[in-house]
Write a protein that holds these residues in place. Structure first.
Motif, short mmCIF file in Angstrom:
data_model
loop_
_atom_site.label_atom_id
_atom_site.label_comp_id
_atom_site.label_asym_id
_atom_site.label_seq_id
_atom_site.Cartn_x
_atom_site.Cartn_y
_atom_site.Cartn_z
N VAL A 95 2.94 -15.50 9.66
CA VAL A 95 4.24 -14.96 10.06
C VAL A 95 4.43 -13.51 9.62
O VAL A 95 5.40 -12.86 10.02
N ALA A 96 3.54 -12.97 8.78
CA ALA A 96 3.68 -11.61 8.26
C ALA A 96 2.64 -10.70 8.91
O ALA A 96 1.53 -11.11 9.24
N THR A 97 3.01 -9.42 9.07
CA THR A 97 2.16 -8.43 9.71
C THR A 97 1.83 -7.29 8.74
O THR A 97 2.47 -7.16 7.68
N LEU A 98 0.89 -6.45 9.12
CA LEU A 98 0.55 -5.30 8.28
C LEU A 98 1.71 -4.33 8.18
O LEU A 98 1.96 -3.76 7.11
N ARG A 99 2.45 -4.12 9.26
CA ARG A 99 3.62 -3.24 9.20
C ARG A 99 4.58 -3.72 8.10
O ARG A 99 5.11 -2.92 7.33
N GLN A 100 4.80 -5.03 8.05
CA GLN A 100 5.71 -5.57 7.04
C GLN A 100 5.14 -5.47 5.64
O GLN A 100 5.85 -5.15 4.68
N VAL A 101 3.85 -5.69 5.49
CA VAL A 101 3.22 -5.57 4.17
C VAL A 101 3.35 -4.15 3.65
O VAL A 101 3.74 -3.93 2.49
N LEU A 102 3.03 -3.15 4.47
CA LEU A 102 3.05 -1.76 4.01
C LEU A 102 4.46 -1.24 3.77
O LEU A 102 4.64 -0.28 3.01
N SER A 103 5.46 -1.86 4.40
CA SER A 103 6.85 -1.41 4.23
C SER A 103 7.65 -2.32 3.31
O SER A 103 8.87 -2.20 3.22
N HIS A 104 6.99 -3.24 2.61
CA HIS A 104 7.64 -4.15 1.65
C HIS A 104 8.70 -5.04 2.31
O HIS A 104 9.72 -5.36 1.71
N THR A 105 8.45 -5.43 3.55
CA THR A 105 9.37 -6.34 4.24
C THR A 105 8.69 -7.65 4.64
O THR A 105 9.21 -8.38 5.48
N ALA A 106 7.53 -7.94 4.05
CA ALA A 106 6.79 -9.15 4.41
C ALA A 106 7.33 -10.40 3.72
O ALA A 106 6.86 -11.50 4.01
N GLY A 107 8.30 -10.25 2.83
CA GLY A 107 8.88 -11.40 2.14
C GLY A 107 8.05 -11.91 0.98
O GLY A 107 8.36 -12.96 0.42
N LEU A 108 7.02 -11.18 0.59
CA LEU A 108 6.15 -11.62 -0.49
C LEU A 108 6.82 -11.40 -1.85
O LEU A 108 7.67 -10.51 -2.00
N PRO A 109 6.44 -12.18 -2.87
CA PRO A 109 7.01 -11.99 -4.21
C PRO A 109 6.76 -10.59 -4.74
O PRO A 109 5.82 -9.89 -4.30
N ALA A 110 7.58 -10.19 -5.71
CA ALA A 110 7.47 -8.85 -6.26
C ALA A 110 6.19 -8.65 -7.05
O ALA A 110 5.50 -7.64 -6.90
N ASN A 111 5.86 -9.63 -7.90
CA ASN A 111 4.79 -9.43 -8.88
C ASN A 111 3.81 -10.60 -8.89
O ASN A 111 4.11 -11.69 -8.42
N VAL A 112 2.66 -10.32 -9.47
CA VAL A 112 1.65 -11.36 -9.68
C VAL A 112 2.09 -12.24 -10.84
O VAL A 112 2.52 -11.75 -11.88
N ARG A 113 2.02 -13.53 -10.63
CA ARG A 113 2.39 -14.44 -11.71
C ARG A 113 1.43 -14.27 -12.89
O ARG A 113 0.24 -14.06 -12.73
N GLU A 114 2.00 -14.38 -14.08
CA GLU A 114 1.19 -14.25 -15.28
C GLU A 114 0.09 -15.32 -15.29
O GLU A 114 0.29 -16.45 -14.88
N ASP A 115 -1.06 -14.90 -15.79
CA ASP A 115 -2.20 -15.81 -16.00
C ASP A 115 -2.80 -16.35 -14.71
O ASP A 115 -3.47 -17.38 -14.72
#
Length: 445
Positions: A95-115
């Motif tokens: 459901v996510a595209t490269l345009r959304q990934v590069l513009s921070h609109t892909a809905g992905l979490p902010a950070n990598v989970r610890e460990d």
């Protein structure tokens, strides 16, 4: 403004903000002016030179975006095709595209989970932690700054080119520009160390090393000089004429706002967002900021006007120094736009009870609670991080408790349907009230 003014200005500001070393490079009226001051490590040298490399933090992201956009220009990737076509392991790519990934609109979490970083294998990590069920928001609905997204972009580059991310950035961007980055492992004379400044206590402590996991290299692993940043930014200047790997159609697209259909923008970070670049004000200024372990670096440029300003510092007070620098440059006639979320805040008001609670983005939890003497603190986990001052329109300022002289501006956001205060936004990250998380697929509006 002339070249003779810069060294004294830079030295003055580094003294005021207790920054051990810095570089300043300005492209203005067709000339590049530079200045350096201080030392790599407080009290231990060597001196900062024009070739010293400062860890850039998130200014790495536009370099990653530039490589990805070269692949778009070559026809290897379509900006608006679901990324699963190119990355089968990327479950959210259905459901996510490269345009959304590069513009921070892909809905992905902010950070990598610890460990969870493990051995740094991006393909394995993305397969395990970037499923559709891991999305914080539906793609395309809101802006929420995401380091995770640029891990995906880095993996895409590796899968299509057959190169490592580091090799691809060198081959596609740095080598054509004649720029040489410092490898992470290099402890030689070019790499600068970070410092933690506590202005309240008057202490400055060197930080031994950057701690960015190998997994997150596409987010923040580059170390370059201020002059290198100006060289990169010149690729995006309309009339500069610097030849490089990116064509004018690609550079123009990267500097074009992508957030017209989103219901929450990059408040606290910028006024808009392109493909890799933050956008500021109404005059078309682009750029990015980056922080590492005790470093703070900043880049702004005007594509049409031709002005570029790059500052690299080796202290956590570099952000405050950057703000002061822009004021001084404007007074001298060198003006670039920036983001001013604190303008028009009015008078502080008491914090309302409905602002309190826990707001989450994946496993990052922001706890808003009352402290002694009626103060309101934002805590990360169990650790108080900042003191909030609230205003009538649901905006707030947050003063870091570390003594770094750093102040952020954020806001609380209502759910349009329920009118309840449902979201917290700070540093561009959007977090949802914990008891409203549900499946993780709700959105503003």
């Amino acid at each position: 403004m002339n070249a003779d003014d810069l060294p004294s200005l830079l030295a003055e500001l580094t003294r005021r903000y207790e920054v051990p070393g810095a570089q300043l490079a300005i492209r203005w009226k067709g000339r590049t002016l530079t200045a350096v001051t201080g030392e790599h490590v407080l009290g231990a040298g060597p001196p900062v030179t024009p070739r010293s490399c400062f860890p850039l933090g998130s200014i790495t992201k536009p370099f990653t975006a530039a490589v990805a956009m070269e692949l778009v220009a070559a026809g290897d990737v379509d900006l608006d095709v679901p990324l699963v076509k190119y990355l089968p392991a990327f479950g959210a790519g259905r459901v996510a595209t490269l345009r959304q990934v590069l513009s921070h609109t892909a809905g992905l979490p902010a950070n990598v989970r610890e460990d969870t970083g493990g051995d740094g294998n991006r393909l394995r990590w993305v397969a395990r932690h970037c499923r559709e069920a891991d999305l914080a928001y539906p793609p395309g609905t809101v802006f929420s700054y995401s380091n995770v997204g640029y891990i995906v972009a880095g993996l895409l580059i590796e899968e299509i080119t057959g190169l490592s991310w580091e090799e691809a950035v060198d081959a596609f961007v740095l080598d054509p520009l004649g720029v040489k980055a410092c490898p992470d492992e290099e402890a030689g004379p070019r790499l600068v160390g970070g410092h933690a400044v506590n202005a309240a206590r008057g202490t400055v402590f060197p930080i031994a090393a950057q701690n960015l996991p190998a997994l997150e290299a596409p987010n923040g692993a580059l170390a370059l000089s201020a002059e290198d940043l100006v060289t990169f930014a010149r690729l995006f200047l309309t009339e500069d004429g610097l030849t490089g790997p990116l064509g004018t159609e690609t550079t123009g697209l990267m500097c074009r706002d992508q957030l017209h259909t989103t219901t929450a923008g990059p408040f606290g970070l910028a006024d808009g967002w392109g493909l890799g670049w933050a956008l500021y004000g109404d005059a078309g200024t682009a750029g990015h900021d980056g922080t590492g372990e005790g470093t703070s670096c900043h880049l702004r440029f005007e594509p049409a006007g031709g002005t570029v300003v790059a500052l690299t510092t080796n202290a956590n007070t570099g952000q405050a120094m950057w703000t002061a620098l822009l004021e001084r440059l404007r007074a001298a006639g060198v003006a670039v736009e920036d983001h001013f979320p604190a303008l028009g805040l009015g008078s502080p008001v008491p914090a309302r009870d409905d602002l309190l609670g826990t707001f989450v983005n994946d496993d990052t939890a922001f706890e808003i609670g009352r402290a002694a003497e009626g103060k309101v603190h934002l805590s990360l986990g169990d650790r108080p991080y900042g003191e909030l001052t609230c205003y009538e329109d649901l905006r707030f300022t947050m003063r870091e408790l570390s003594g770094a002289a750093q102040t952020h501006t954020g806001r609380f956001v209502r759910d349009p349907a329920t009118k309840r205060i449902e979201f917290l936004q700070i540093s561009g990250r959007l977090a949802r009230r914990r008891d409203g998380v549900g499946s993780g697929h709700g959105a503003i509006g």
